[in-house]
Design an enzyme around this catalytic site. Structure first.
Site, short mmCIF file in Angstrom:
data_model
loop_
_atom_site.label_atom_id
_atom_site.label_comp_id
_atom_site.label_asym_id
_atom_site.label_seq_id
_atom_site.Cartn_x
_atom_site.Cartn_y
_atom_site.Cartn_z
N SER A 136 -20.39 26.78 -0.62
CA SER A 136 -20.42 25.82 0.48
C SER A 136 -19.01 25.27 0.69
O SER A 136 -18.08 26.06 0.83
CB SER A 136 -21.45 24.74 0.17
OG SER A 136 -21.67 23.94 1.30
N HIS B 134 -22.60 28.03 3.62
CA HIS B 134 -23.13 27.02 4.55
C HIS B 134 -22.16 26.84 5.70
O HIS B 134 -20.98 26.58 5.50
CB HIS B 134 -23.31 25.68 3.83
CG HIS B 134 -24.38 25.72 2.79
ND1 HIS B 134 -24.41 24.87 1.72
CD2 HIS B 134 -25.45 26.52 2.65
CE1 HIS B 134 -25.47 25.14 0.96
NE2 HIS B 134 -26.11 26.15 1.51
N ASP C 53 -28.31 23.38 -3.09
CA ASP C 53 -28.78 24.71 -2.72
C ASP C 53 -28.24 25.71 -3.74
O ASP C 53 -27.12 25.57 -4.23
CB ASP C 53 -28.29 25.04 -1.31
CG ASP C 53 -28.99 26.25 -0.73
OD1 ASP C 53 -30.07 26.62 -1.24
OD2 ASP C 53 -28.46 26.81 0.25
#
Lengths: 192, 275
Positions: free
Chosen positions: A14, A41, A134
């Site tokens: 991310s 992401h 996540d």
């Protein structure tokens, strides 16, 4: 104990992803035998330049996935913005716009869980820098299926939250610097 | 997350849904449907898919809830504005030459795409000679589509999408807001038929000039995708148009040769004229 030969790699990252991937992916040689599926992401409303940027730096082919694409070795597959990326058991890729998971679409968990299902012990799952949870459940699924779990050292990550969360969920994972992960992946470059 | 037994139970559950209720998910992409079935199993507090199968076979109320897990789709008005801009600039001039037009939104979910197209066609002065069909397998989704009510907090996104799609009016002209909800103008539905239709089991029902089916085929496996695109091929008039989602393509489809790329990056295909 015989180690299962790796057949595929999944990577989740991310915040700080581009920098981390720019160390990892260009280090892989042109004849690298494994396919690499990546979830980063991204903002859902924009075109992503990620695949293009990395394609310019990598000797491997890097591209955004189209639905039902067959998985081929030596290719880096990026989840498109606003789609989940899933691995089907017969080794092709599919997309979905189901609800975001951990506020993310694409979600690392979704990729890792479906890839674990498809590749079992032959999968390497890697969680890198990011400010999110996540990837933790997904990495757990990789381990439960007998696969290999690698986590970027939280203290060396641009943002430690995501690798730390993955480590909390997956204490059996190997914790490495980006350079060590790179070396680990390079060792898997012997053709199957 | 599973073993051989789970796999068997899962397939039997899908078979049961088909045999008892004619809902055919057997050709759906497994990775996605499996995730959603695991969520459903948890929701119904079942330990195994066999237990869930037992409940759904004997309780239609369980069926309708289960369907909402299996058909979950999220959309928005004018989703991917570039797609609607391409329709406006490239497809509409072509459709304008027809005295009457039929548009089919396959897998319309809660109707967002249908309302988007109805607004666009009104803005382009084609509404009065166009008939819209919105079809889906989910009765719940079709009810929502007929109601045309969306949460108010989604309106800023819809408005921005509409603007970027080349909107010629204000989106607020088409809805009224009340109690945290936006209700779309019933007049937009004058030329719309919402109805039940399955791309997995049903056939052609009309000859149409334009089909929009975005982010629906991604849930199908390749065989079922072939069936659905075959159905589109048979439904489209010569030189009719097919719009897909931005990451979908006909490249892996059996009927790829039937279509040419009309607007490449917006994934709008045209049926060949010689067929």
């Amino acid at each position: 104990m015989t180690a299962t030969q790796a057949e595929a790699i999944v990577i989740g990252a991310s915040a700080g992803a581009l920098e981390a991937l720019s160390i990892l992916l260009p280090a892989l040689p042109q004849d690298y035998p494994l396919p690499i599926m990546v979830v980063v992401h991204l903002s859902p409303d924009r075109e992503s330049m990620l695949a293009e940027l990395l394609r310019a730096k990598c000797s491997l082919d890097a591209r955004e996935v189209e639905d039902k694409e067959p998985i081929q070795g030596g290719t880096i597959y990026f989840a498109p913005p606003d789609y989940h990326l899933l691995v089907e058991v017969d080794k092709h890729l599919s997309l979905s716009i189901e609800e975001p998971v951990h506020h993310s679409r694409p979600s690392i968990d979704v990729l890792f869980e479906t890839a674990a299902d498809a590749y079992g012990a032959a999968l390497i799952g890697i969680v890198l820098t990011g400010a999110s949870n996540d990837g933790s459940q997904g990495l757990k699924a990789v381990v439960s299926a007998g696969g290999t779990a690698l986590i970027q050292r939280p203290d060396l990550a641009y943002i430690p939250t995501m690798p730390q969360a993955a480590l909390d969920a997956c204490p059996e994972a190997q914790v490495m610097s980006l350079e060590q992960i790179t070396a680990y992946l390079q060792e898997r470059s012997t053709p199957l | 997350m599973d073993d051989k037994t789970t796999e068997i139970e899962l397939r039997l559950l899908l078979e049961a849904l088909f045999q008892k209720y004619c809902y055919d998910f057997r050709g759906y992409s497994m990775a996605s449907i499996k995730r959603r079935l695991f969520q459903a199993r948890e929701h119904f507090d079942c330990r195994t898919f066999s237990q869930l199968q037992d409940r759904v076979l004997h309780d239609p109320a369980v069926l309708s809830k289960l369907l909402s897990f299996l058909t979950v789709r999220v959309s928005e008005l004018f989703r991917n504005p570039a797609y609607f801009l391409a329709i406006r600039e490239k497809v509409i001039p072509y459709l304008r030459t027809y005295p009457s037009i039929k548009v089919w939104v396959a897998g319309c979910g809660a109707g967002e795409e249908v309302y988007s197209l109805a607004i666009l066609f009104r803005e382009e002065g084609l509404e009065n000679r166009t008939m819209f069909y919105g079809t889906d397998i989910s009765p719940e989704a079709l009810e929502k589509a007929k109601a045309g009510v969306y949460k108010l907090d989604r309106i800023p996104l819809f408005t921005e999408n509409h603007r970027q799609s080349g909107g010629k009016s204000s989106l607020s002209d088409y809805y009224s807001a009340a109690y945290q909800a936006a209700i779309f103008d019933k007049n937009l539905r004058r030329r719309v038929v919402f109805s039940d239709h399955s791309l997995a089991t049903d056939g052609v029902f009309a000859e149409v000039q334009f089909i929009s089916c975005r982010n629906v085929l991604i849930y199908f496996d390749r065989e079922l995708q072939d069936r659905a695109v075959g159905l589109f091929k048979d439904s489209l008039a010569r030189k009719g148009f097919l719009g897909l989602g931005f990451k979908e393509s006909l490249r892996f489809n059996r009927h790829a040769d039937t279509f040419t790329e009309f607007a490449r990056s917006e994934r709008i295909y045209q049926k060949r004229g010689d067929l």
